[in-house]
Design an enzyme around this catalytic site. Structure first.
Site, PDB file in Angstrom:
ATOM      1  N   SER A 142       0.927  -1.207  -0.098  1.00 24.63           N
ATOM      2  CA  SER A 142      -0.200   0.207   0.026  1.00 24.63           C
ATOM      3  C   SER A 142       0.770   1.080   0.087  1.00 24.63           C
ATOM      4  O   SER A 142       2.128   1.070   0.547  1.00 24.63           O
ATOM      5  CB  SER A 142      -0.718  -0.049   1.176  1.00 24.63           C
ATOM      6  OG  SER A 142      -1.624   1.425   1.411  1.00 24.63           O
ATOM      7  N   TYR A 156      -1.160  -0.421   9.926  1.00 28.34           N
ATOM      8  CA  TYR A 156      -1.388  -1.019   8.825  1.00 28.34           C
ATOM      9  C   TYR A 156      -0.171  -0.662   8.065  1.00 28.34           C
ATOM     10  O   TYR A 156       0.311  -1.146   7.202  1.00 28.34           O
ATOM     11  CB  TYR A 156      -2.709  -0.535   8.148  1.00 28.34           C
ATOM     12  CG  TYR A 156      -3.066  -0.895   7.159  1.00 28.34           C
ATOM     13  CD1 TYR A 156      -3.631  -1.928   6.534  1.00 28.34           C
ATOM     14  CD2 TYR A 156      -2.806   0.099   5.822  1.00 28.34           C
ATOM     15  CE1 TYR A 156      -3.821  -2.355   5.222  1.00 28.34           C
ATOM     16  CE2 TYR A 156      -3.089  -0.204   4.710  1.00 28.34           C
ATOM     17  CZ  TYR A 156      -3.530  -1.295   4.095  1.00 28.34           C
ATOM     18  OH  TYR A 156      -3.792  -1.499   2.930  1.00 28.34           O
TER      19      TYR A 156
HETATM   20  P1  NAP Z   1     -11.227  -6.299   0.902  1.00 26.25           P
HETATM   21  O1  NAP Z   1     -12.154  -6.007  -0.067  1.00 26.25           O
HETATM   22  O2  NAP Z   1     -11.636  -6.147   2.265  1.00 26.25           O
HETATM   23  O3  NAP Z   1     -11.043  -7.775   0.751  1.00 26.25           O
HETATM   24  C1  NAP Z   1     -10.266  -8.608   1.592  1.00 26.25           C
HETATM   25  C2  NAP Z   1     -10.134 -10.099   1.095  1.00 26.25           C
HETATM   26  O4  NAP Z   1      -9.328 -10.648   2.032  1.00 26.25           O
HETATM   27  C3  NAP Z   1     -11.355 -10.854   1.152  1.00 26.25           C
HETATM   28  O5  NAP Z   1     -11.374 -11.804   0.224  1.00 26.25           O
HETATM   29  C4  NAP Z   1     -11.200 -11.417   2.604  1.00 26.25           C
HETATM   30  O6  NAP Z   1     -11.858 -12.719   2.642  1.00 26.25           O
HETATM   31  C5  NAP Z   1      -9.830 -11.710   2.664  1.00 26.25           C
HETATM   32  N1  NAP Z   1      -9.136 -11.859   3.569  1.00 26.25           N
HETATM   33  C6  NAP Z   1      -9.119 -11.105   4.861  1.00 26.25           C
HETATM   34  N2  NAP Z   1      -8.610 -11.399   6.149  1.00 26.25           N
HETATM   35  C7  NAP Z   1      -8.029 -12.877   5.837  1.00 26.25           C
HETATM   36  C8  NAP Z   1      -7.262 -13.640   6.319  1.00 26.25           C
HETATM   37  N3  NAP Z   1      -6.950 -13.577   7.485  1.00 26.25           N
HETATM   38  N4  NAP Z   1      -6.988 -15.103   5.594  1.00 26.25           N
HETATM   39  C9  NAP Z   1      -7.554 -15.005   4.121  1.00 26.25           C
HETATM   40  N5  NAP Z   1      -8.385 -14.173   3.560  1.00 26.25           N
HETATM   41  C10 NAP Z   1      -8.526 -13.081   4.359  1.00 26.25           C
HETATM   42  O7  NAP Z   1      -9.896  -5.760   0.513  1.00 26.25           O
HETATM   43  P2  NAP Z   1      -9.212  -5.127  -0.711  1.00 26.25           P
HETATM   44  O8  NAP Z   1      -9.554  -3.570  -0.724  1.00 26.25           O
HETATM   45  O9  NAP Z   1      -9.600  -5.829  -2.013  1.00 26.25           O
HETATM   46  O10 NAP Z   1      -7.598  -5.284  -0.135  1.00 26.25           O
HETATM   47  C11 NAP Z   1      -7.112  -6.296  -0.852  1.00 26.25           C
HETATM   48  C12 NAP Z   1      -5.306  -5.900  -0.642  1.00 26.25           C
HETATM   49  O11 NAP Z   1      -5.185  -4.500  -1.108  1.00 26.25           O
HETATM   50  C13 NAP Z   1      -5.048  -5.668   0.993  1.00 26.25           C
HETATM   51  O12 NAP Z   1      -4.011  -6.541   1.305  1.00 26.25           O
HETATM   52  C14 NAP Z   1      -5.179  -4.455   1.196  1.00 26.25           C
HETATM   53  O13 NAP Z   1      -4.463  -3.947   2.383  1.00 26.25           O
HETATM   54  C15 NAP Z   1      -4.480  -3.798  -0.056  1.00 26.25           C
HETATM   55  N6  NAP Z   1      -4.845  -2.448  -0.160  1.00 26.25           N
HETATM   56  C16 NAP Z   1      -6.016  -1.958  -0.475  1.00 26.25           C
HETATM   57  C17 NAP Z   1      -6.492  -0.745  -0.775  1.00 26.25           C
HETATM   58  C18 NAP Z   1      -7.770   0.020  -1.007  1.00 26.25           C
HETATM   59  O14 NAP Z   1      -7.912   1.003  -0.893  1.00 26.25           O
HETATM   60  N7  NAP Z   1      -8.786  -1.006  -1.081  1.00 26.25           N
HETATM   61  C19 NAP Z   1      -5.254   0.165  -0.860  1.00 26.25           C
HETATM   62  C20 NAP Z   1      -4.116  -0.374  -0.429  1.00 26.25           C
HETATM   63  C21 NAP Z   1      -3.809  -1.590  -0.252  1.00 26.25           C
HETATM   64  P3  NAP Z   1     -13.302 -12.826   3.349  1.00 26.25           P
HETATM   65  O15 NAP Z   1     -14.247 -11.914   3.016  1.00 26.25           O
HETATM   66  O16 NAP Z   1     -13.689 -14.375   3.161  1.00 26.25           O
HETATM   67  O17 NAP Z   1     -13.115 -12.854   4.837  1.00 26.25           O
END
Ligand code: NAP
Length: 247
Positions: A142, A156
């Site tokens: 991130s 985070y």
């Molecule tokens: P999201 O929509 O909250 O999706 C998270 C995913 O991770 C879901 O499939 C969830 O599965 C799974 N998950 C959560 N905890 C887990 C665990 N302990 N073991 C296995 N699976 C787990 O998040 P996202 O925004 O797509 O983010 C994906 C990645 O991008 C993350 O690493 C996040 O930090 C990074 N990121 C996101 C943003 C943003 O603005 N969205 C920005 C920078 C970085 P379940 O629903 O089944 O629990």
């Protein structure tokens, strides 16, 4: 013959978008999830209906035993060629002085320990000295790792900083093993992660203040991840690619 890719946290958001795009590009995809089986199955069904191959694989990445079962499960699709270390969590926005030890433990268990274990297992399966075919790994970090996320998520941000360091070090460890290791560093992407931290409008609200004037879409991050996985990026390793609209 198709190549096999495992994506952690692929039931929604960036992981889901990456799974769908990877399948369209010919990858067989392991769709890991922690709790939402229906959402993971919907991703798998969408891929299969379009003629691709995919499996839903339950497992919490912070549990070594569950993670090993996920890697065992994805082997049914074929030897591993690619890995996206994507599963991650945020929590309620707070300054560090208000954060509990429980919150910090969970944040680092999932985002650091889980990612390190996932990367280790991917390395064990793709490294040529271990009988693997080589491959590529992308860690989802991130831009918070550079910005620090003050008053919201310094925990985070620190966890993502660890992934940046892992990317650089592991790329050097695995260069001779035929495995490339890179990271994408998303900015404000419109997914459900913000609602899980209690701020459903966060990406839309703060995205307006970025140079591109909007939040990003999960599909825009998936495009960067797929490029890093592909042979088109054959001389790129140890790189941190910001997908953050200039933030
Ligand atoms: P999201 O929509 O909250 O999706 C998270 C995913 O991770 C879901 O499939 C969830 O599965 C799974 N998950 C959560 N905890 C887990 C665990 N302990 N073991 C296995 N699976 C787990 O998040 P996202 O925004 O797509 O983010 C994906 C990645 O991008 C993350 O690493 C996040 O930090 C990074 N990121 C996101 C943003 C943003 O603005 N969205 C920005 C920078 C970085 P379940 O629903 O089944 O629990």
């Amino acid at each position: 013959m198709s190549r096999t890719l495992l994506i952690t946290g692929a039931s929604r958001g960036i992981g889901r978008a990456t799974a769908l795009l990877a399948a369209r590009r010919g990858w067989a995809v392991g769709v890991n999830y922690r709790s939402d089986r229906a959402a993971a199955m919907a991703v798998v069904e969408q891929i299969v209906q379009a003629g691709g191959r995919a499996l839903a694989l339950q497992g919490d990445v912070s549990s070594e035993a569950e993670l090993l079962a996920v890697f065992d499960g994805v082997a049914a699709l074929g030897p591993l060629d690619g890995l996206v270390v994507n599963a991650g969590i945020v929590a309620q926005p707070l300054p560090l002085l208000e954060m509990s030890a429980y919150r910090l433990q969970r944040m680092f268990d999932v985002n650091v320990l889980g990612s390190y274990l996932t990367a280790r297992e991917g390395a064990r399966r793709m490294a040529r000295s271990r009988g693997g075919r080589g491959g590529a790994m992308v860690l989802v970090s991130s831009v918070a790792a550079s910005l620090g996320a003050p008053f919201e998520y310094v925990d985070y941000a620190g966890a993502k900083g660890a992934l940046d360091v892992l990317t650089r070090g592991l790329a050097k460890e695995l260069g001779g093993e035929g495995v490339r290791v890179n990271a994408v560093r998303p900015g404000l992407i419109d997914t459900e992660i913000h609602a899980s931290g209690g701020q459903p409008d966060r990406a839309a609200r703060l995205g307006q203040g970025t140079p591109l004037g909007r939040a990003g879409r999960a599909e825009e991050v998936a495009e960067a991840i797929l490029w890093l996985l592909d042979d088109a990026a054959s001389y790129t390793t140890g790189a941190l690619l910001d997908v953050a609209g200039g933030r």
